[in-house]
Write a protein that holds these residues in place. Structure first.
Motif, short mmCIF file in Angstrom:
data_model
loop_
_atom_site.label_atom_id
_atom_site.label_comp_id
_atom_site.label_asym_id
_atom_site.label_seq_id
_atom_site.Cartn_x
_atom_site.Cartn_y
_atom_site.Cartn_z
N LYS A 31 -40.03 -35.81 -11.18
CA LYS A 31 -39.50 -35.77 -12.54
C LYS A 31 -38.15 -35.07 -12.51
N SER A 32 -37.31 -35.40 -13.47
CA SER A 32 -35.97 -34.80 -13.54
C SER A 32 -36.07 -33.28 -13.55
N ASN A 43 -39.37 -30.38 -14.73
CA ASN A 43 -39.67 -31.27 -15.86
C ASN A 43 -38.57 -31.27 -16.92
N TRP A 44 -37.33 -31.35 -16.48
CA TRP A 44 -36.19 -31.49 -17.39
C TRP A 44 -36.41 -32.78 -18.16
N PRO A 45 -36.42 -32.77 -19.48
CA PRO A 45 -36.89 -33.92 -20.25
C PRO A 45 -35.87 -35.06 -20.40
N ILE A 120 -30.68 -33.15 -11.80
CA ILE A 120 -31.08 -34.38 -11.14
C ILE A 120 -31.90 -35.26 -12.09
N LEU A 121 -31.44 -36.48 -12.29
CA LEU A 121 -32.20 -37.45 -13.08
C LEU A 121 -33.05 -38.26 -12.12
N ILE A 122 -34.35 -38.22 -12.33
CA ILE A 122 -35.26 -38.99 -11.50
C ILE A 122 -35.88 -40.06 -12.39
N GLU A 123 -35.59 -41.28 -12.04
CA GLU A 123 -36.08 -42.41 -12.82
C GLU A 123 -37.53 -42.68 -12.46
#
Length: 124
Positions: A31-32, A43-45, A120-123
């Protein structure tokens, strides 16, 4: 891909990455998140660049990063120019790159002792 760098005592570093995940100190995250050498925000939303707003970065201010590196996933994508302008007004310098480049750049800057943050953006 696994990353191998030396001289990282007691700090968060990227030890690998791949499609849909990063490894930080050998722990897998899907998760981001935001990573600083001494602090981790799980868990950055945020799931996409289009969702980003200035308040998503305000929780970094107490940690006084010199620079924030935004990893935008598999592809390099710029956020809205108004967001970048607002961050600069808050004193947050930001660089945008794909997540793989972000992980490598973060590790180099952290090893140099720089106060860096990687968002970090996690798709999914």
């Amino acid at each position: 891909m696994k990353l191998h760098l030396a001289n990282f005592a007691h700090q968060y570093i990227f030890t690998g990455y791949g499609d849909g995940y990063v490894l930080i100190n050998q722990t897998r995250y899907e998760k981001s998140l935001i990573v600083l050498p001494d602090y981790l925000i799980e868990n950055w939303p945020i799931l996409s660049v289009s969702q980003l707003e200035v308040q998503h970065f305000e929780n970094l201010l107490p940690h006084t990063p010199e620079i924030v590196i935004l990893g935008t996933g598999a592809k390099h994508q710029f956020p809205d120019q108004s967001l970048l302008s607002q961050l600069v007004k808050l004193g947050i310098g930001i660089e945008v790159m794909d997540t793989k480049a972000c992980c490598r750049t973060y590790n180099i800057l952290a090893e140099e002792g720089r106060r860096v943050a990687a968002a970090i953006l996690i798709e999914p």
